[in-house]
Scaffold this motif. Structure first.
Motif, mmCIF file in Angstrom:
data_model
loop_
_atom_site.group_PDB
_atom_site.id
_atom_site.type_symbol
_atom_site.label_atom_id
_atom_site.label_comp_id
_atom_site.label_asym_id
_atom_site.label_seq_id
_atom_site.Cartn_x
_atom_site.Cartn_y
_atom_site.Cartn_z
ATOM 1 N N LEU A 23 0.740 -1.042 0.082
ATOM 2 C CA LEU A 23 0.056 0.016 -0.009
ATOM 3 C C LEU A 23 0.981 1.381 -0.031
ATOM 4 N N GLY A 24 2.283 1.163 -0.246
ATOM 5 C CA GLY A 24 2.925 2.461 -0.411
ATOM 6 C C GLY A 24 3.567 2.424 0.936
ATOM 7 N N ARG A 25 4.380 3.532 1.234
ATOM 8 C CA ARG A 25 5.306 3.614 2.300
ATOM 9 C C ARG A 25 4.466 4.498 3.555
ATOM 10 N N GLU A 26 3.650 5.299 3.162
ATOM 11 C CA GLU A 26 3.102 6.088 4.223
ATOM 12 C C GLU A 26 1.508 5.856 4.550
ATOM 13 N N LEU A 27 1.119 5.617 5.854
ATOM 14 C CA LEU A 27 0.110 5.268 6.201
ATOM 15 C C LEU A 27 -0.897 6.644 6.317
ATOM 16 N N PRO A 28 -2.133 6.462 6.043
ATOM 17 C CA PRO A 28 -2.919 7.537 6.120
ATOM 18 C C PRO A 28 -3.531 7.780 7.553
ATOM 19 N N SER A 29 -3.928 9.293 7.710
ATOM 20 C CA SER A 29 -4.346 9.633 8.941
ATOM 21 C C SER A 29 -5.972 10.274 8.799
ATOM 22 N N SER A 30 -6.228 10.318 7.462
ATOM 23 C CA SER A 30 -7.675 10.939 7.158
ATOM 24 C C SER A 30 -8.175 9.935 6.268
ATOM 25 N N ILE A 31 -9.514 10.026 6.048
ATOM 26 C CA ILE A 31 -10.153 9.387 4.929
ATOM 27 C C ILE A 31 -9.667 9.966 3.391
ATOM 28 N N PRO A 32 -9.647 11.138 3.227
ATOM 29 C CA PRO A 32 -9.067 11.676 2.026
ATOM 30 C C PRO A 32 -7.654 11.111 1.645
ATOM 31 N N ALA A 33 -6.896 11.015 2.686
ATOM 32 C CA ALA A 33 -5.452 10.520 2.342
ATOM 33 C C ALA A 33 -5.661 9.087 1.960
ATOM 34 N N ALA A 34 -6.674 8.394 2.910
ATOM 35 C CA ALA A 34 -6.807 6.853 2.484
ATOM 36 C C ALA A 34 -7.033 6.583 1.053
ATOM 37 N N ILE A 35 -8.076 7.508 0.844
ATOM 38 C CA ILE A 35 -8.808 7.346 -0.750
ATOM 39 C C ILE A 35 -7.550 7.318 -1.760
ATOM 40 N N LYS A 36 -6.831 8.674 -1.441
ATOM 41 C CA LYS A 36 -5.707 9.025 -2.493
ATOM 42 C C LYS A 36 -4.652 7.737 -2.462
ATOM 43 N N LEU A 37 -4.303 7.227 -1.472
ATOM 44 C CA LEU A 37 -3.319 5.899 -1.233
ATOM 45 C C LEU A 37 -3.967 4.798 -1.965
ATOM 46 N N LEU A 38 -5.351 4.489 -1.908
ATOM 47 C CA LEU A 38 -5.973 3.354 -2.494
ATOM 48 C C LEU A 38 -5.893 3.490 -4.184
ATOM 49 N N LYS A 39 -6.257 4.714 -4.626
ATOM 50 C CA LYS A 39 -6.031 5.064 -6.091
ATOM 51 C C LYS A 39 -4.996 4.971 -6.448
ATOM 52 N N GLU A 40 -3.791 5.332 -5.823
ATOM 53 C CA GLU A 40 -2.534 5.174 -6.080
ATOM 54 C C GLU A 40 -1.724 3.758 -6.375
ATOM 55 N N ALA A 41 -2.549 2.938 -5.301
ATOM 56 C CA ALA A 41 -2.078 1.495 -5.247
ATOM 57 C C ALA A 41 -2.744 0.732 -6.390
#
Ligand SMILES: Nc1ncnc2c1ncn2[C@@H]1O[C@H](COP(=O)(O)OP(=O)(O)O)[C@@H](O)[C@H]1O
Ligand SMILES: [Mg+2]
Length: 281
Positions: A260-278
């Motif tokens: 899932l990439g290196r950085e864990l998300p602390s908010s829902i928008p950050a989590a969505i961004k991370l999922l899109k990138e993955a």
């Protein structure tokens, strides 16, 4: 500009064997939103008490090292002087509100400083707008809800135009919706006024996405301090017994089985961004 500098600072309350602050070294700059986190008893409130001089001037105890606020040792100011530079809002604002009505409450600190009446009026207008409490001006503080009282406490302090606004668990007595409103308001004010906000707060879900920097405390020591997005990806944040954001904990578990990439998300928008990138990888 460095607003606060702790240099090898130790402090032990009279009668205690353990140091509440144990070799604290810390530099805090202007225009930051800083979250102070750590387990109960780790020294957060004690660290905050140094900022307006209550430690070492009010609480009897033993200390070593120094704390500088706005370029001078916190022992060279009176507590009253310091509280106009670094103002503190506590968990329970009821104890901080003393006037007959909200307008007088905000004026009180300014009158004590000898600010002329026309300037007081202007400052009240400004902070009332910022904190959106215009409809409360004629009410007595005790008639207000917890969230309204918290806003009034913040307005009274903002009127003094401190460089540092410090909040010690300001939303502990509020429901989650109100807590979120207050925290988002604080962020807005911090950005607008380019002041520094230091906040000790358990509601990480709400406050962590707002924070520029994160200070982690353990057993009286500052064990980590840096950009929030870096600190939450380090070991200390994962192992401390604190209330990590739910979304962070979910992704931490997921990351053990998925890339899932290196950085864990602390908010829902950050989590969505991370999922899109993955997904794109
Ligand atoms: N007024 C006080 N008198 C004596 N000991 C205190 C006082 N306030 C805090 N302490 C002690 O100092 C240590 C750090 O407490 P505190 O700064 O309140 O931590 P936190 O805010 O992280 O919960 C604890 O061991 C606590 O018992
Ligand atoms: Mg505390």
């Amino acid at each position: 500009m460095t607003l606060v500098r702790f240099s090898g600072f130790y402090y032990r309350y009279k009668g205690n064997e353990e140091y509440a602050l144990n070799d604290v070294n810390l530099e805090i700059e202007q225009d930051r939103f800083i979250l102070l986190a750590g387990e109960t008893g780790s020294g957060k409130t004690s660290l905050i008490r140094c900022l307006n001089g209550l430690i070492p001037q009010f609480y009897p105890g033993f200390y070593k090292g120094s704390v500088q606020v706005d370029g001078k040792s916190n022992t060279e100011f009176t507590i009253a002087e310091l509280s106009t530079i670094a103002s503190i809002v506590f968990q329970n604002p009821e104890n901080q509100l003393i006037a007959m009505n909200v307008e007088h409450e905000i004026a009180f600190g300014l009158e004590n400083l000898g600010v002329p009446a026309p300037q007081i009026k202007k400052k009240i207008d400004d902070v009332v707008k910022l904190t959106e409490i215009g409809h409360l001006l004629d009410k007595a503080p005790f008639e207000l809800s917890g969230g309204e009282q918290q806003r009034v406490a913040i307005a009274s302090i903002l009127a003094l135009e401190p460089k540092i606004l410090v909040l010690d668990e300001p939303t502990a007595l509020l429901d989650p919706g109100l807590a979120q409103k207050i925290l988002i308001l604080l962020k807005k004010i911090q950005v607008k006024k380019k002041m520094t906000v230091i906040i000790s707060e358990h509601r990480m879900d709400i406050v962590l996405p707002l924070a520029d920097d994160l200070i982690l405390m353990k057993e009286g020591k500052v064990i980590e301090y840096g950009a929030a997005k870096d600190v939450i990806n380090g070991c200390n944040f994962k192992t401390l017994c604190i209330n990590r954001p739910v979304i962070y904990s979910i992704f931490e578990q997921l990351s053990q089985n998925y890339e899932l990439g290196r950085e864990l998300p602390s908010s829902i928008p950050a989590a969505i961004k991370l999922l899109k990138e993955a997904r794109q990888q």
